[in-house]
Design a protein around this motif. Sequence first.
Motif, PDB file in Angstrom:
ATOM      1  N   ARG A   1     -12.201  -6.081  10.980  1.00  0.00           N
ATOM      2  CA  ARG A   1     -11.660  -6.742   9.645  1.00  0.00           C
ATOM      3  C   ARG A   1     -11.530  -8.601   9.874  1.00  0.00           C
ATOM      4  O   ARG A   1     -10.734  -8.742  10.243  1.00  0.00           O
TER       5      ARG A   1
ATOM      6  N   TRP B   1       1.150  -1.443  -0.013  1.00  0.00           N
ATOM      7  CA  TRP B   1       0.350   0.369   0.113  1.00  0.00           C
ATOM      8  C   TRP B   1       1.303   1.568  -0.349  1.00  0.00           C
ATOM      9  O   TRP B   1       0.473   2.374  -0.968  1.00  0.00           O
TER      10      TRP B   1
ATOM     11  N   ASP C   1      -4.510  -2.738  -2.407  1.00  0.00           N
ATOM     12  CA  ASP C   1      -5.263  -2.508  -2.846  1.00  0.00           C
ATOM     13  C   ASP C   1      -6.354  -2.130  -1.244  1.00  0.00           C
ATOM     14  O   ASP C   1      -7.526  -2.188  -1.180  1.00  0.00           O
ATOM     15  N   LEU C   2      -5.688  -0.705  -0.369  1.00  0.00           N
ATOM     16  CA  LEU C   2      -6.178  -1.071   0.875  1.00  0.00           C
ATOM     17  C   LEU C   2      -7.499   0.787   1.100  1.00  0.00           C
ATOM     18  O   LEU C   2      -7.857   0.823   1.928  1.00  0.00           O
TER      19      LEU C   2
ATOM     20  N   TYR D   1     -11.247 -12.008   6.416  1.00  0.00           N
ATOM     21  CA  TYR D   1     -10.854 -12.384   5.568  1.00  0.00           C
ATOM     22  C   TYR D   1     -10.877 -13.328   5.338  1.00  0.00           C
ATOM     23  O   TYR D   1     -10.348 -14.712   5.884  1.00  0.00           O
TER      24      TYR D   1
ATOM     25  N   PHE E   1     -11.160  -0.060   2.210  1.00  0.00           N
ATOM     26  CA  PHE E   1     -11.286   0.299   3.005  1.00  0.00           C
ATOM     27  C   PHE E   1     -10.562   1.069   3.804  1.00  0.00           C
ATOM     28  O   PHE E   1     -11.490   2.292   4.930  1.00  0.00           O
TER      29      PHE E   1
ATOM     30  N   VAL F   1     -14.937  -6.629  -0.072  1.00  0.00           N
ATOM     31  CA  VAL F   1     -14.697  -6.411  -1.979  1.00  0.00           C
ATOM     32  C   VAL F   1     -14.377  -7.948  -1.643  1.00  0.00           C
ATOM     33  O   VAL F   1     -13.585  -8.433  -1.016  1.00  0.00           O
TER      34      VAL F   1
ATOM     35  N   VAL G   1      -6.346  -6.690  -2.500  1.00  0.00           N
ATOM     36  CA  VAL G   1      -6.643  -6.358  -1.110  1.00  0.00           C
ATOM     37  C   VAL G   1      -5.495  -6.114  -0.517  1.00  0.00           C
ATOM     38  O   VAL G   1      -4.234  -5.466   0.006  1.00  0.00           O
TER      39      VAL G   1
END
Length: 370
Positions: free
Chosen positions: A322, A154, A351-352, A324, A355, A341, A347
């Motif tokens: 969160r 990120w 690709d955060l 996953y 969130f 997502v 993620v």
Amino acid sequence: MLELDLSADIQALRSTFGEIRAVVDVDALTAEIARLSEAAGAPDLWDDVEEAQKVTSALSHRQAELKRITDVESRLDDLDVLVELANEMEDEDSADEARKELAELEDIISELEVQTLLDGEYDERSAVVTIRSGAGGDDATDFAEMLLRMYLRWAERHKYPVKVMDTSYAEGAGIKSATFEVDAPYAYGTLSVEAGTHRLARISPFGSADKRQTSFAAVEVIPVMEEAQEVEVPEGDIRVDVFRSSGPGGQSVNTTDSAVRITHLPTGLVVSMQNEKSQIQNRAAAMRVLQTRLMLLQREEEAAKKKELAGVITASWGDQMRSYFLYGQQLVKDLRTGHEVGNPATVFDGDLDGFINAGIRWRKRKDDDD
């Protein structure tokens, strides 16, 4: 005949950007950059290394903040020209380029708009992030390493400088813990919504029964506090251990015992540093992080006491926030905001922003309600 009309979209972006520009106060930001530039040019600046680092870091952050604003202004002007050119030349390639540029500017301005919500006391500071594996054995330590890579990716996507300060490798897969610093404007305000307990559910790659395994990892985010010396830590309250830095599998990566672990005896807080060049530097970095944690702990305790006296007790940031899912439905879902997502791979590849932006907006609404 080509007729590309993006005027309404561009006007809406300009309106939002104008509000952002007013909040940022570009004139004040420019004046601050001029003041810091003058200070950075002083011939005796580096006589005090710590003060020099504060000045140069602040200058770099302010310049980056101003550049984001001026770049968007320039791109909006260029977009007008590109649309006009596409229509005059009836050029479909230019029209496609204009549509792509509009979409990119919409994303950038949305991020800038979210940044205006970061008005906490320390939000504009850089951040120190610590990831710790929890319950779940090898799956948990592997999950902790997946989260570390996720945050580093990120930061890389945003071109934010990152320094890994400490890594404790597990005997099997992954890591027990890792600490890293993200040196960027508003890194703390941005990443602080990632703090909490993360849960991974998947078919374990480490078991032979192909059973679903649930594992946990905790994420802690604190601001970089150059002024953390205001928190006094008596020498008698700490234990300092020196050890040799190590890599995966326990192999030595240093030839000297330069890594430092500081334990704060009254609270049990532990901070390790091993990536600086000397034991002195590692100890100084560890003390700075410890002092910041103690200061924030004190403030959290005071805030909790106030809420208790008022008869209001809410969930803490340490609660699960969160999940996953890497089996069946393949999903990443934030339990506070509802943002989700359906492609966990993207993620975990950093690709955060969806969130994070949803978390910042959620926190702002929560603070306003309180």
